[in-house]
Design an enzyme around this catalytic site. Structure first.
Site, PDB file in Angstrom:
ATOM      1  N   LYS A  76       0.973  -1.217  -0.013  1.00 44.90           N
ATOM      2  CA  LYS A  76       0.161  -0.015  -0.036  1.00 44.90           C
ATOM      3  C   LYS A  76       1.030   1.277  -0.163  1.00 44.90           C
ATOM      4  CE  LYS A  76      -3.943   2.115   2.347  1.00 44.90           C
ATOM      5  NZ  LYS A  76      -5.050   1.931   3.666  1.00 44.90           N
ATOM      6  N   SER A 151     -10.145   2.281   2.477  1.00 45.36           N
ATOM      7  CA  SER A 151      -9.053   2.746   1.642  1.00 45.36           C
ATOM      8  C   SER A 151      -8.044   2.013   1.052  1.00 45.36           C
ATOM      9  CB  SER A 151      -8.282   4.172   2.468  1.00 45.36           C
ATOM     10  OG  SER A 151      -7.412   3.135   3.482  1.00 45.36           O
ATOM     11  N   SER A 175     -10.307  -0.068   6.707  1.00 41.62           N
ATOM     12  CA  SER A 175      -9.891  -0.062   5.392  1.00 41.62           C
ATOM     13  C   SER A 175      -9.299  -1.394   4.981  1.00 41.62           C
ATOM     14  CB  SER A 175      -8.850   1.046   5.317  1.00 41.62           C
ATOM     15  OG  SER A 175      -9.500   2.337   5.153  1.00 41.62           O
TER      16      SER A 175
HETATM   17  N1  GLN Z   1     -13.433   4.738   5.932  1.00 44.23           N
HETATM   18  C1  GLN Z   1     -12.905   5.362   7.019  1.00 44.23           C
HETATM   19  C2  GLN Z   1     -12.495   6.713   6.741  1.00 44.23           C
HETATM   20  O1  GLN Z   1     -12.415   6.977   5.938  1.00 44.23           O
HETATM   21  C3  GLN Z   1     -11.931   4.192   7.448  1.00 44.23           C
HETATM   22  C4  GLN Z   1     -10.526   4.519   6.635  1.00 44.23           C
HETATM   23  C5  GLN Z   1      -9.285   3.540   7.284  1.00 44.23           C
HETATM   24  O2  GLN Z   1      -9.741   2.656   7.874  1.00 44.23           O
HETATM   25  N2  GLN Z   1      -8.184   4.055   6.792  1.00 44.23           N
HETATM   26  O3  GLN Z   1     -12.131   7.148   7.652  1.00 44.23           O
END
Ligand code: GLN
Length: 494
Positions: A76, A151, A175
């Site tokens: 990532k 994400s 995410s």
């Molecule tokens: N969807 C959540 C956010 O936008 C979690 C994102 C994540 O776990 N990095 O904050």
């Protein structure tokens, strides 16, 4: 070969049935063919990647290979990797080349794994659809009209489309697990503090945790053996004895107590997802598990609490991007303040700005007690719900996401609808617990293509080996985790 497990690949490499260079070339040629449509990778460097594969082959020839030596892994783009562009999905870091390795990256290097490339992601890991990336959205390999989740959307699509053997992700509010559910693979968010955050670009530091995204639980266990472990450079890294996460994979599940939280099967859950999840739970009954109903009464507060705490931490973490030290700097400005303002206005996307504004607001003198402090108190209540639930059960199961993959564009203009994607995942981060998503079947109820559904499993602190065992036993009697999307028909559609 592209559907082989990490264990099978390791065995083939060590028996010299294939070389790491050949295996790496196989994935690189799939990336060349499919990535232009899927957009899972944002940085590729074939020369660097193949040099690592050659070094891995030499290590194998010398007879000192580790289990992942020679295996191509996608990283990532939140992890700093020396000499690689590390952008975190943002224009702010579009020109940033990391001068050092994140702990996770150096652990994979030490294991002799091959870095296949950096994967696309929501900007600064804020999002649930990968649509906030400066480098464009990622397609869900099961249906190119749909999002892969976020994400960690690039890693998710790369694993699902078999554009890597496995990948890394990070999970601040879901995410790893939500994209694992939407793309049909196995993802694990470890207990907070088990994997070092050193060199992992910070979003909300009290919640961020890295973990494996792979085809199976066994693959995740092998990845965890590389990723987990104490690192003095992260003050929240836990100094615990090194574990072998594969040690319990084959234990029987007789007598396992599975807790089903009634709040996870209430309004908000799509009926088709609920059905797949219950089918999986019934499979566990056949494996000897018993089911108990549990309650997480404060779960409904987890999204509001998260959207106070995560933006608060993000507003502080992102204050370092000022155009002075590294990252984007506006071309024209009148004075220092103007340079800060223009650099940040140009460098950050809309969702990141929204979070900075919310975070700054809830931390401001007049509102700190009303919002930030209150949220911290409720965070404790949410964690306490799990303590109570685990008195009655060994693991908790439920959906990982409320629905299957949604259409590109469907939720971009409705942040609250987007935030609801993490209804079943965020409380786990707030409590610091480990959580997993496991492929549990498909739904065709949208009338179109079959879309994957994930079963979420939540464990008690440090129960990763047990959870991997529970997932592995399910994967011995089901084959959902081996299913692959048909990419050629998708390509024509694109
Ligand atoms: N969807 C959540 C956010 O936008 C979690 C994102 C994540 O776990 N990095 O904050």
């Amino acid at each position: 070969m592209i559907n082989s497990s990490l264990k099978q690949l390791g065995d083939m490499l060590q028996a010299k049935k294939i070389s790491s260079v050949e295996l790496t070339q196989t994935f690189l040629s799939r990336i060349r063919e499919y990535n232009p449509n899927i957009n899972a990778y944002v940085a590729l460097d074939e020369a660097k990647t193949l040099a690592q594969a050659k070094a891995a082959d030499a290590r194998i020839a010398a007879g000192n290979a580790a289990p992942l030596t020679g295996i191509p892994i996608a990283q990532k783009d939140i992890f700093c990797a020396k000499g690689w562009h590390t952008t975190c999905g943002s224009k702010m870091l579009a020109n940033f080349v990391a001068p050092y390795d994140a702990h996770v990256i150096s652990q994979f290097d030490a294991a002799g794994a091959v870095n296949l490339g950096k994967t696309n992601m929501d900007e600064f890991a804020m999002g649930s659809s990968n649509e906030t990336s400066y480098f464009g959205g990622v397609k869900n390999p099961w249906d190119f009209d749909r999002v892969p989740g976020g994400s960690s959307g690039g890693s998710a699509a790369a694993v699902a489309a078999r554009l890597c053997a496995a990948a890394t992700g990070t999970d601040t509010g879901g995410s790893i697990r939500q994209p694992a559910s939407l793309c049909g693979f196995t993802g694990l968010k470890p207990t907070y503090g088990v994997v070092s955050r050193y060199g992992m670009i910070a979003f909300a530091s009290s919640l961020d945790q890295a973990g494996p995204m792979a085809k199976s639980a066994e693959d995740c266990a092998l990845m965890m053996n590389v990723m987990a472990g104490f690192d003095a450079r992260d003050s929240t890294s836990l100094n615990r004895e090194k574990e072998d996460y594969t040690r319990d994979l084959n234990k029987p599940l007789q007598g396992l107590r599975i807790g089903l939280p009634k709040e996870y099967f209430a309004a908000g859950l799509s009926a088709d997802v609920g059905k797949v999840v219950m089918d999986a739970v019934n499979e566990y009954k056949k494996l000897g598990a018993e089911i108990v109903e549990v309650s997480l009464p404060n779960n409904g507060l987890s999204i509001p609490v998260y959207y106070v705490l995560a933006p608060a931490e993000a507003s502080s973490n992102l204050s370092r991007y000022d155009g002075v030290r590294y990252g984007h700097r506006a071309a024209e400005y009148t004075d220092l303040m103007d340079m800060y303002c223009k650099s940040r206005a140009e460098g950050f996307g809309a969702e990141v700005k929204r979070r900075i504004l919310i975070g700054t607001y809830v931390l401001s003198a007049g509102y700190y007690d009303a919002y930030y402090l209150k949220a911290q108190k409720i965070r404790r209540l949410i964690a306490q719900d799990f303590v109570e639930a685990f008195k009655q059960c060994d693991v908790i199961m439920g959906p990982a996401a409320p629905s299957t993959a949604f259409k590109v564009g469907e939720k971009v203009n409705d942040p609250v609808a987007m935030y609801l994607e993490d209804l079943y995942t965020i409380a786990v981060n707030l409590a610091g617990l480990p959580g997993m998503s496991i492929p549990a079947g498909f739904s065709t109820s949208n009338g179109g293509k079959a879309l994957p559904v994930g079963l979420q499993m939540i464990g008690n602190y440090f129960d990763e080996a047990r959870m991997l065992n529970i997932a592995h036993q399910y994967q011995q009697v089901t084959d959902w985790h081996t299913r692959m999307p048909e990419l050629n028909t998708q390509k024509e559609a694109a």
